[in-house]
Scaffold this motif. Sequence first.
Motif, PDB file in Angstrom:
ATOM      1  N   SER A   1       1.305  10.465  31.226  1.00 39.43           N
ATOM      2  CA  SER A   1      -0.199  10.342  31.963  1.00 39.43           C
ATOM      3  C   SER A   1       0.253  10.020  33.405  1.00 39.43           C
ATOM      4  O   SER A   1      -0.624  10.423  34.225  1.00 39.43           O
ATOM      5  CB  SER A   1      -1.046   9.429  31.315  1.00 39.43           C
TER       6      SER A   1
ATOM      7  N   GLU B   1      -9.659  -0.123  26.817  1.00 38.27           N
ATOM      8  CA  GLU B   1      -9.335   1.022  25.751  1.00 38.27           C
ATOM      9  C   GLU B   1     -10.129   0.324  24.505  1.00 38.27           C
ATOM     10  O   GLU B   1      -9.994  -1.041  24.085  1.00 38.27           O
ATOM     11  CB  GLU B   1      -7.806   0.968  25.347  1.00 38.27           C
TER      12      GLU B   1
ATOM     13  N   GLU C   1      -8.300   9.973  27.606  1.00 39.05           N
ATOM     14  CA  GLU C   1      -8.228   8.982  28.715  1.00 39.05           C
ATOM     15  C   GLU C   1      -9.139   9.568  30.110  1.00 39.05           C
ATOM     16  O   GLU C   1      -8.808  10.613  30.414  1.00 39.05           O
ATOM     17  CB  GLU C   1      -6.685   9.102  29.298  1.00 39.05           C
TER      18      GLU C   1
ATOM     19  N   TRP D   1      -9.709   8.887  33.820  1.00 37.67           N
ATOM     20  CA  TRP D   1      -9.336   8.197  34.824  1.00 37.67           C
ATOM     21  C   TRP D   1     -10.092   8.326  36.015  1.00 37.67           C
ATOM     22  O   TRP D   1      -9.605   7.738  37.184  1.00 37.67           O
ATOM     23  CB  TRP D   1      -7.843   8.651  35.077  1.00 37.67           C
TER      24      TRP D   1
ATOM     25  N   ALA E   1      -0.480   3.402  32.496  1.00 36.05           N
ATOM     26  CA  ALA E   1      -0.502   4.504  31.942  1.00 36.05           C
ATOM     27  C   ALA E   1       0.861   4.993  31.249  1.00 36.05           C
ATOM     28  O   ALA E   1       1.615   4.227  31.571  1.00 36.05           O
ATOM     29  CB  ALA E   1      -0.988   5.660  32.737  1.00 36.05           C
ATOM     30  N   SER E   2       0.744   5.764  30.375  1.00 33.32           N
ATOM     31  CA  SER E   2       1.913   6.161  29.558  1.00 33.32           C
ATOM     32  C   SER E   2       2.751   7.138  30.595  1.00 33.32           C
ATOM     33  O   SER E   2       2.041   7.696  31.447  1.00 33.32           O
ATOM     34  CB  SER E   2       1.708   7.182  28.352  1.00 33.32           C
TER      35      SER E   2
ATOM     36  N   VAL F   1      -8.258  -1.601  33.403  1.00 38.29           N
ATOM     37  CA  VAL F   1      -8.247  -0.590  32.290  1.00 38.29           C
ATOM     38  C   VAL F   1      -8.765  -0.767  30.896  1.00 38.29           C
ATOM     39  O   VAL F   1      -8.210  -1.935  30.428  1.00 38.29           O
ATOM     40  CB  VAL F   1      -6.765   0.154  32.201  1.00 38.29           C
TER      41      VAL F   1
END
Length: 342
Positions: free
Chosen positions: A181, A79, A140, A142, A177-178, A77
């Motif tokens: 999410s 960012e 985001e 995914w 993820a949060s 992942v």
Amino acid sequence: MTTNKYVRQMKRLSIALLCWGMTSGAFASSSSTAQCPSSNFGEFVKAFSSAPEIRKAFIASPVKYVHVTADGKIPKVVERSLGVIAADELKVLLPENAAESVLTIEIKEPNRVVVRDEAGHFLKIFVFKHSDCWALSRVEDWAIDAVMEEITQSEKLTPGELELKKGVIFDRLVNKASPESGIYLYAATLDSYLDGARKGSAQAAFAAAGISLSGQAPRLENSRILALLIQASEQVPDAGLTLADFYCDEGEYDENHGCINPKESIATLERVARLGSTKALIRLGEVYEAGALVAADLPRAMACYRKIQKTDPKTATVLVERLAARGAVSDNSIQCFEAGSF
């Protein structure tokens, strides 16, 4: 003369600076004074998706952008902070564009928009921050189809196995993820497993039923879970055990009510045991020993336990000795699979 020339140059420079200041000031004023289209988040999103001038005014700078890449065989992942978001990133927010690509748009209070399909191919989450109004602060992405191609490029996969592997990766990405999410990553996990099941993977069918029953992903209808477990149990012994349980409790783990369909439950255990499942044999023995689904039948329980001596002698010895202590004896005329009226 030199002095006059210098004065003229300074006047031209002053005028240029004044004009630049007025122009930049006007732009700043336009951005900072743009009216919030609505105090309702859903209405705001509709205006944001359809009006370019509103999008321009209500996108934060920078915007956090999240996506998944392949680091060798491992999904990673990433960012980044972006000063500008490409227009194509936001096209899917328009209902007509989403519909054309067979995507659904879900507006989630207080500040999220989720755009996804039903096969685990597309998942984007747009996160807005609110002060005087909302502003897009995070995107985001995914989607992992491209990542899967890179990870599995040298593998020979059976039908549905790619989707099974993709579901497993989605499940692991939840930890990156949060919580907000992660809900949708679990949904994408289920969608991928279901796609694999449709393509013939028994393991994917079992995984789909399992994650649905776990409560992490959306709960499927009982009839669909049953169909998935039946499909899976034809090749996966553990799926047969889960199917036997499902015939009894339909996924509702309440010890206070009896088995809903004991006939199908025991028949399933027998079928899986005949395929060589030691666990199914143990479960059958426990059923006849406890008398929960049928009347207690210790000789038949003994027959089931003795049948596993070749595959798991240590466990068989413990179980046989336990029954013997209760007064049960071995009777070669009684077979484990002769399930009475079942």
